[in-house]
Design a protein around this motif. Sequence first.
Motif, short mmCIF file in Angstrom:
data_model
loop_
_atom_site.label_atom_id
_atom_site.label_comp_id
_atom_site.label_asym_id
_atom_site.label_seq_id
_atom_site.Cartn_x
_atom_site.Cartn_y
_atom_site.Cartn_z
N ARG A 56 0.86 -1.18 0.00
CA ARG A 56 0.00 0.00 0.00
C ARG A 56 0.90 1.23 0.00
NH1 ARG A 56 -0.57 -3.44 3.70
NH2 ARG A 56 0.17 -3.21 5.78
N THR A 57 0.30 2.38 -0.24
CA THR A 57 1.09 3.61 -0.25
C THR A 57 0.80 4.42 1.01
OG1 THR A 57 -0.60 4.77 -1.50
CG2 THR A 57 1.18 3.74 -2.76
N GLN A 58 1.79 5.21 1.40
CA GLN A 58 1.67 6.04 2.60
C GLN A 58 2.40 7.35 2.33
OE1 GLN A 58 2.79 4.09 6.27
NE2 GLN A 58 3.53 5.99 7.15
N MET A 59 1.86 8.43 2.83
CA MET A 59 2.51 9.73 2.70
C MET A 59 3.45 9.92 3.90
SD MET A 59 1.25 10.80 -0.09
CE MET A 59 1.57 12.54 -0.24
N VAL A 60 4.70 10.29 3.61
CA VAL A 60 5.68 10.55 4.66
C VAL A 60 6.31 11.91 4.42
CG1 VAL A 60 6.19 8.12 5.08
CG2 VAL A 60 7.53 9.40 3.43
N PRO A 61 6.70 12.60 5.47
CA PRO A 61 7.33 13.91 5.28
C PRO A 61 8.73 13.77 4.69
CG PRO A 61 7.27 13.33 7.61
CD PRO A 61 6.53 12.26 6.87
N SER A 62 9.08 14.73 3.86
CA SER A 62 10.41 14.76 3.25
C SER A 62 10.92 16.19 3.35
CB SER A 62 10.33 14.32 1.80
OG SER A 62 11.58 14.47 1.18
N SER A 63 12.20 16.35 3.55
CA SER A 63 12.79 17.69 3.67
C SER A 63 13.67 17.97 2.47
CB SER A 63 13.64 17.81 4.94
OG SER A 63 12.82 17.67 6.06
N VAL A 64 13.60 19.21 2.01
CA VAL A 64 14.46 19.67 0.93
C VAL A 64 15.26 20.85 1.46
CG1 VAL A 64 14.52 20.76 -1.34
CG2 VAL A 64 12.88 18.95 -0.87
N TYR A 67 15.16 25.14 5.01
CA TYR A 67 14.59 23.83 4.75
C TYR A 67 13.09 23.95 4.56
CZ TYR A 67 18.98 21.83 6.41
OH TYR A 67 20.29 21.50 6.56
N THR A 68 12.54 23.07 3.77
CA THR A 68 11.09 23.00 3.64
C THR A 68 10.69 21.53 3.68
OG1 THR A 68 9.17 23.66 2.34
CG2 THR A 68 11.11 22.96 1.11
N SER A 69 9.50 21.27 4.14
CA SER A 69 9.02 19.91 4.25
C SER A 69 7.79 19.73 3.37
CB SER A 69 8.66 19.60 5.71
OG SER A 69 8.18 18.29 5.81
N PHE A 70 7.75 18.62 2.66
CA PHE A 70 6.57 18.31 1.85
C PHE A 70 6.38 16.81 1.86
CE2 PHE A 70 10.22 18.26 -0.93
CZ PHE A 70 10.03 17.16 -1.73
N PRO A 71 5.13 16.35 1.73
CA PRO A 71 4.87 14.91 1.78
C PRO A 71 5.29 14.19 0.49
CG PRO A 71 2.83 16.11 1.46
CD PRO A 71 3.91 17.13 1.63
#
Length: 107
Positions: A67-75, A82-86
């Motif tokens: 299954r798929t899941q949204m996780v936070p990612s940082s750029v 820094y910014t965070s997006f799923p």
Amino acid sequence: MKLIMAIVSSDDSSKVLSALTKKGFQVTKLASTGGFLLSGNTTFIVGTEDEKVDEAIEVIHGASKQRTQMVPSSVSYSAGLYTSFPVEVTIGGATIFVLDVQRFEKF
């Protein structure tokens, strides 16, 4: 004789255990952790005859779903911003190893 080691998501653990035992496989269940998200896993150890390996793998496959899941990612941008997006990642399913058994004893 073969030894099957199947690593599945803890979310699917009870389904896999139930399905394997219902089909008559003797199973040892171990709690484990690892993978990309360091999430909880369960490792199943199954000893079986060579001709039943495919059946066991089919049972595991049928009871453990991806299954798929949204996780936070940082750029990172310049100057320490820094910014965070799923990000959507695939989780679940099973990783299966089949090993030859040199000797088996049960007492």
